[in-house]
Design an enzyme around this catalytic site. Structure first.
Site, PDB file in Angstrom:
ATOM      1  N   GLU A 188       7.073  -1.394  -6.526  1.00  0.00           N
ATOM      2  CA  GLU A 188       7.458  -1.847  -5.165  1.00  0.00           C
ATOM      3  C   GLU A 188       7.469  -3.369  -5.058  1.00  0.00           C
ATOM      4  O   GLU A 188       8.232  -3.871  -4.238  1.00  0.00           O
ATOM      5  CB  GLU A 188       6.518  -1.230  -4.134  1.00  0.00           C
ATOM      6  N   ASP A 209       4.359   9.816  -3.587  1.00  0.00           N
ATOM      7  CA  ASP A 209       3.159  10.646  -3.444  1.00  0.00           C
ATOM      8  C   ASP A 209       3.177  11.504  -2.192  1.00  0.00           C
ATOM      9  O   ASP A 209       2.492  11.219  -1.206  1.00  0.00           O
ATOM     10  CB  ASP A 209       1.917   9.746  -3.459  1.00  0.00           C
ATOM     11  N   ASP A 226       7.048   3.385 -12.470  1.00  0.00           N
ATOM     12  CA  ASP A 226       6.173   3.583 -11.314  1.00  0.00           C
ATOM     13  C   ASP A 226       5.660   2.209 -10.830  1.00  0.00           C
ATOM     14  O   ASP A 226       5.843   1.186 -11.507  1.00  0.00           O
ATOM     15  CB  ASP A 226       4.994   4.470 -11.752  1.00  0.00           C
TER      16      ASP A 226
END
Ligand code: MIG
Length: 804
Positions: free
Chosen positions: A389, A460, A386
């Site tokens: 980015e 999300d 997670d």
């Protein structure tokens, strides 16, 4: 001037130079740079070098032609412009030598500062699809998109960019199609005629204009070529294709065990449970929280006994804390990203001020991989990457921080889009070493080629009908960009699903590649049983159906490892020449695997309008069967179908062969020894059945059971070819169920032996109990009666079934 070389040619122009490389019959690479040197651009995405094939070059005064058997490129010299023509279109509506793509005469490839853009003429009626994890319509004409991996909590359904960048799209016009892959990790932009009627364009903020032009007559082959270039997924462990339950966050360990027990008590199949960030000690990666998870090995052993694998979240940020060994080691061994002056970059994430490993360094990836061993030693087999980015709690990292980029050195502007994929790579490679069997790996961020290392989920999302359907389109589009193993948070991450929404979402999710429920901290419970008994029944039915479809799903995954064709396959792959599939009413529809059509719809809608694609032919009786009722519809028509929440509209194409098994609570368990093969009459068809041990790498040594089954409608014949591979099927009997006979033939010849078919009933679901006013059962029991069935016991050799 142009110079021919081994793989193409080098062109020197006034202000720029260009390398043309023939990668294959169908793939040409164009790399345009300022200046006169041809640099070997290092690529994380592309794993191929040009094949040694024959191509022709002819040079005239004003142009150069370069061609293979399939593709022709005409390069005009004054000015330097590129035009592509097909040489491999054969049908009457698709003519050879017609233009596939040419350039805006005035602009071609040009620069604004460091930003380089290529302008292509908009072709008549041109449509654009793909580009991976991008919101919006199937046809992207009139839109503009940016690739810039971004952490966007609860993103609006028109938001761009999202987490994962795959700068590859497919253009469609004039009955033909082509693909463009822009291999540049800087921020890239794609404009599909968003504010003009003149050009489509793609640009990169910096670096060279390095793109691949791909052309085949079919979109499946374009994707095959693109995934040849950028790689395909490895076969995942079979358990990861089951149902997975996630939550932000399950803790302490007693809660995890309770969830697992509840699945078993309620007879709902499930294979994986996730631990989100609260399992760590102060969110420090590679630690366990001392009181919440004091005995991880014991917990994992207990879970495995119940048939569950544990999947843990891993964030890249390493807490800057004296005495924390991962930090100390990383600092000493020089693994963290730094400012240009050599200071460590420190950013704020869950553990507080943290350092970021440089995953663009092979040494650092190896180090990370060794840390993964701490988890595999405890028995962890699933890894959830997670925040890669990378994100500092939703904020952008400074542009000037530096990355090794395999020795090329790069600042954040160049490394950002590749960071997540390289983290997934480090995790995946470490997990493989640690486990010595197939790990499951999931990532949020990625770049073209990420499919080699990991499944990808859409971050999300929000609990709403529009998000549910937007998610379907995201997966349809990710599949077009080579990411076959992908999924969304079923039920929605942010917000809370209504019972109706959760019910609908789980029925659709059962027909998606990664089937995982997840939800945000401080929201209502969101397990399959949390929305009342009616929804629980529906969830159980569909999760069980998913498990029964495992042989079909696993075979589809295997196929995708071979050719990159998506598992959740937008209708555009097989029907790009059909206008209707782009219509907003039908654009969400997709094929799950080769032949199952799914028509997702909103939760409160009870009647679905569906388009069943395919040619309207007067001959033959090709069409689609309602999966649950066997009702038959001819192709090429719109239909209306009842779609109460317990019945998702699902159809099967005539000519399909769908293998199914008995239900199991988890996919490590062997099913009963009967393989149900559903055959749907109407058109010719074939299926490659695939089976192996589901967990080791033995399949790479031909330890698999692979078998082609073909069906000829005219010849009234089903042929089972000799199985290939060394693995022995776990099934002892095949039960062949024949759907679509108007009148069952009296006798079948099974390898010459006369056999009679026995009428069989096939039950899809248990009745759903409705509790609206008073308990009543669903009106539709979802049982198919009187299907002719043949039982074949000895099926190891080649055999055929004939009838009159
Ligand atoms: O800042 O780990 O998308 O699935 O539950 C939020 C907590 C961090 C974002 C992920 C989400 C996960 C959450 N994470």
């Amino acid at each position: 001037s142009a110079k021919k070389n081994e793989s193409g040619l080098f062109i020197s122009a006034q202000n720029a130079s260009c390398t043309v490389q023939i990668y294959s019959e169908n793939i040409f690479r164009i790399n345009i740079e300022k200046g006169q040197t041809a640099s070997e651009n290092f690529s994380y995405a592309v794993i191929q070098t040009p094949l040694k094939i024959k191509f022709n070059i002819t040079e005239k005064k004003d142009k150069i032609e370069i061609s293979t058997g399939s593709l022709k490129l005409i390069i005009s010299k004054f000015p330097l412009r590129f035009s592509f023509y097909s040489l491999c279109l054969k049908s009457p509506s698709k003519k050879n030598n017609e233009i596939l793509l040419n350039e805006d005469d005035a602009f071609g490839t040009s620069w604004i500062g460091t930003e380089v853009t290529t302008y292509k003429k908009l072709q008549e009626g041109e449509k654009f699809v793909g580009l991976g994890e991008k919101n919006g319509n199937l046809n992207r004409r009139g839109e503009k998109y940016t690739h810039w991996n971004t952490d966007q909590f609860a993103y609006p359904i028109n938001h761009d960019p999202l987490y994962c960048s795959t700068p590859f799209y497919i253009g469609i016009h004039n009955h033909s199609s082509y693909g463009i892959f822009l291999d540049n990790t800087h921020k890239t932009e794609f404009d599909f005629g968003s504010s003009n009627e003149r050009f489509s364009s793609f640009s990169a903020a910096n670096g060279s204009m390095d793109y691949y032009f791909v052309h085949h007559p079919s979109i499946a082959d374009i994707i095959k070529s693109y995934t040849w270039l950028t790689g395909r997924m490895e076969l995942p462990p079979s358990w990861s294709l089951g149902f997975q339950q996630c939550r932000y966050s399950y803790y302490p360990e007693s809660e995890v065990l309770n969830i697992a027990k509840t699945f078993r008590e309620k007879d709902i199949p499930c294979d994986g449970i996730y631990l989100d960030i609260h399992y760590m000690d102060e969110y420090k990666v590679f630690t366990w929280h001392p009181s919440r998870f004091p005995h991880p090995e014991k917990l994992i052993t207990a879970l495995k006994k119940m048939g569950f694998n544990l999947i843990v979240i891993i964030d890249p940020g390493v807490k800057r804390e004296a005495g924390y060994d991962v930090y100390e080691e990383g600092k000493k061994q020089n693994h963290f990203v730094k400012f240009p002056n050599g200071d460590e970059y420190v950013g704020q994430v869950w553990p507080g001020w943290s350092c970021f490993p440089d995953f663009t360094s092979a040494k650092t990836r190896k180090w990370w991989g060794q840390k993964i061993k701490l988890l595999t030693d405890a028995g962890v087999e699933g890894f959830w990457n997670d925040m890669n980015e990378p994100t500092a709690l939703g904020k952008h990292l400074p542009d000037l921080i530096e990355f090794l980029f395999e020795g090329e050195r790069a600042n954040h502007k160049k490394a950002k889009n590749i960071y997540g994929m390289q983290m997934a790579r480090a995790t995946f490679e470490g997990a493989k070493m640690g486990l010595n069997k197939r790990p499951f790996s999931l990532t949020r961020a990625g770049f073209s080629g990420v499919q080699r290392y990991s499944a990808v989920w859409t971050g999300d999302n929000v609990s709403s009908d529009e998000h549910m359907l937007a998610g379907v389109r995201l997966l349809n589009s990710m599949g077009l960009a080579g990411i076959s193993f992908c999924g969304y948070d079923v039920g929605g991450f942010a917000g809370e699903a209504s019972p109706e929404l959760f019910a609908r979402w789980i029925t659709i999710g059962a027909f998606s590649p990664l089937f995982r429920c997840h939800s945000m901290i401080n929201t209502r419970d969101a397990e399959p049983w949390s929305f009342g008994e009616e929804v629980e029944d529906i969830a159980r039915n569909y999760i069980k159906l998913r498990y029964r479809l495992f042989p079909y799903i696993y075979s589809s995954f295997y196929e995708s490892t071979q050719n990159g064709v998506p598992i959740q396959k937008s209708l555009v792959v097989d029907f790009f020449d059909d206008e209707k599939i782009f219509h907003p009413d039908f654009q969400n529809q997709y094929l799950f695997g080769k032949n199952i059509l799914v028509a997702p719809l909103e939760s409160r809608q009870e009647i679905a309008k569906i388009y069943l694609p395919g040619e309207k032919s007067s001959e033959g009786n090709g069409g689609w069967y309602d999966f649950f009722t066997d009702a038959f519809y001819k192709s090429g028509q719109e239909i209306y179908s009842a779609a109460k929440k317990e019945k998702l509209p699902v159809f099967v194409k005539s000519g399909s062969i769908i293998p199914m098994q008995s239900c199991v609570p988890d996919l490590k368990k062997k099913p009963l020894d009967v393989l149900f093969l559903h055959l749907y009459l109407g058109s010719d068809g074939d299926f490659e059945y695939y089976e192996d041990d589901g967990s080791t790498f033995q399949y790479q040594q031909e330890n698999y059971y692979k078998r082609k089954i073909t069906f000829s409608q005219k010849g009234k014949k089903i042929l089972f070819e000799i199985p290939r591979g060394k693995y022995r099927s776990c099934f002892k009997t095949i039960k062949l169920l024949l759907h679509g006979f108007e009148k069952t033939p009296e006798v079948f010849l099974v390898n010459g032996q006369r056999e009679r078919a026995k009428p069989e009933s096939f039950k899809f679901f248990e009745p759903v109990h409705h509790f609206d006013y008073f308990p009543k059962q669903s009106e539709d029991p979802m049982v198919l009666e009187n299907i002719p069935a043949l039982e074949i016991e000895n099926f190891s050799e080649k055999f055929e079934i004939l009838w009159k």
